[in-house]
Each structure stands twice: as structure tokens, then as C-alpha cells.
Design a protein around this motif. Structure first.
Motif, short mmCIF file in Angstrom:
data_model
loop_
_atom_site.label_atom_id
_atom_site.label_comp_id
_atom_site.label_asym_id
_atom_site.label_seq_id
_atom_site.Cartn_x
_atom_site.Cartn_y
_atom_site.Cartn_z
N UNK A 96 0.83 -1.20 0.00
CA UNK A 96 0.00 0.00 0.00
C UNK A 96 0.87 1.25 0.00
N UNK A 97 1.94 1.21 0.76
CA UNK A 97 2.86 2.35 0.81
C UNK A 97 3.45 2.63 -0.57
N UNK A 98 3.81 1.57 -1.28
CA UNK A 98 4.36 1.76 -2.63
C UNK A 98 3.33 2.32 -3.59
N UNK A 99 2.09 1.86 -3.47
CA UNK A 99 1.04 2.36 -4.34
C UNK A 99 0.85 3.86 -4.12
N UNK A 155 -6.78 -0.73 -6.67
CA UNK A 155 -5.66 -1.39 -6.00
C UNK A 155 -5.53 -0.93 -4.55
N UNK A 156 -5.68 0.37 -4.33
CA UNK A 156 -5.57 0.90 -2.97
C UNK A 156 -6.70 0.37 -2.09
N UNK A 157 -7.91 0.37 -2.61
CA UNK A 157 -9.06 -0.12 -1.85
C UNK A 157 -8.89 -1.59 -1.51
N UNK A 158 -8.45 -2.36 -2.49
CA UNK A 158 -8.22 -3.79 -2.27
C UNK A 158 -7.14 -4.02 -1.22
N UNK A 159 -6.08 -3.26 -1.29
CA UNK A 159 -5.00 -3.39 -0.32
C UNK A 159 -5.49 -3.04 1.09
N UNK A 160 -6.28 -1.99 1.22
CA UNK A 160 -6.84 -1.61 2.52
C UNK A 160 -7.74 -2.72 3.06
N UNK A 161 -8.52 -3.33 2.19
CA UNK A 161 -9.39 -4.42 2.62
C UNK A 161 -8.57 -5.62 3.10
N UNK A 162 -7.48 -5.92 2.41
CA UNK A 162 -6.61 -7.02 2.81
C UNK A 162 -5.98 -6.73 4.16
N UNK A 163 -5.52 -5.50 4.36
CA UNK A 163 -4.93 -5.11 5.65
C UNK A 163 -5.96 -5.27 6.76
N UNK A 165 3.76 9.63 -14.15
CA UNK A 165 3.20 10.88 -14.69
C UNK A 165 3.34 10.91 -16.21
N UNK A 166 2.44 11.64 -16.83
CA UNK A 166 2.52 11.78 -18.28
C UNK A 166 3.55 12.84 -18.66
N UNK A 167 3.65 13.15 -19.94
CA UNK A 167 4.66 14.11 -20.40
C UNK A 167 4.51 15.48 -19.77
N UNK A 168 3.31 15.87 -19.43
CA UNK A 168 3.06 17.17 -18.82
C UNK A 168 3.16 17.13 -17.30
N UNK A 169 3.66 16.02 -16.78
CA UNK A 169 3.83 15.80 -15.34
C UNK A 169 2.51 15.76 -14.57
N UNK A 170 1.45 15.39 -15.25
CA UNK A 170 0.18 15.17 -14.57
C UNK A 170 0.23 13.77 -13.96
N UNK A 171 -0.02 13.71 -12.68
CA UNK A 171 0.07 12.43 -11.98
C UNK A 171 -0.99 11.47 -12.48
N UNK A 172 -0.60 10.22 -12.60
CA UNK A 172 -1.56 9.16 -12.92
C UNK A 172 -1.49 8.22 -11.73
N UNK A 173 -1.13 6.99 -11.91
CA UNK A 173 -0.95 6.08 -10.79
C UNK A 173 -2.20 5.90 -9.95
N UNK A 195 6.46 6.92 -6.92
CA UNK A 195 5.77 6.06 -7.87
C UNK A 195 4.77 6.86 -8.70
N UNK A 196 4.07 7.77 -8.05
CA UNK A 196 3.10 8.60 -8.76
C UNK A 196 3.81 9.45 -9.81
#
Length: 91
Positions: free
Chosen positions: A13-16, A43-51, A26-34, A21-22
Motif C-alpha cells: 500500500x505504501x508503494x502504491x 488497487x488501494x481499496x483492495x490493499x486496505x481491505x486485505x490489511x 506521470x505523463x509528459x506534462x507531469x500530470x500524476x496518474x498512478x 511512484x506517482x
């Protein structure tokens, strides 16, 4: 056993959520994706549920593998991530 899985999932979760990582995603304009993408949020919600599931298993085992304060701190941070996700969806 449960504690090892809890630590691995917490690290995942920390890595996500990590800024590096974000930015790496990022795209060419440095807009965060991830994590802001639908898949990232899933992925984050699933990881929180697992925790949460692992913490419940540890609690049922009587905190033999982890002291109560550490477990509560992990769960508190996980809830914070989920609340942040909820705020992201609300906006």
C-alpha cells in the motif's frame, strides 16, 4: 504468519501511495496518474481491505503476533487512506 502478510501488504500500500511512484507514472506534462486512476484506486481499496482482514485475523488470535498499539496504528493509517479515497470520489 499473519504478521508477515500484514507487513507485506502495508508495504505494498505504501508503494502504491508513494509520491515517487506517482511521479514515475506521470505523463509528459507531469500530470500524476498512478493511484488517481480507476485501477489505482481499486488497487488501494483492495490493499486496505486485505490489511483490515489480516488485522482482524491477528486480533482474533489474541494479539500474539503483534502488540495492540502497533495494530491500531496500522488500522488507523489504513482508515486514513480510505477516507482520502472517499474524499477523492466526492470531489
Amino acid at each position: 504468519m499473519f504478521m508477515e502478510k500484514l507487513v507485506r501488504e502495508t508495504e505494498r500500500l505504501s508503494l502504491i501511495c508513494s509520491l515517487l511512484d506517482t511521479m514515475r507514472r506521470a505523463d509528459r506534462d507531469r500530470n500524476a496518474r498512478g493511484w488517481t486512476s480507476p485501477i489505482g484506486l481499486l488497487k488501494m481499496t483492495r490493499s486496505c481491505a486485505t490489511i483490515s482482514e489480516l488485522a482482524t485475523s491477528i486480533a482474533k488470535a489474541g494479539y500474539r503476533e503483534c502488540d495492540r498499539q502497533t495494530l491500531e496504528e496500522i488500522l488507523s493509517e489504513t482508515r486514513h487512506v480510505l477516507y482520502s479515497l472517499q474524499a477523492e470520489f466526492a470531489s
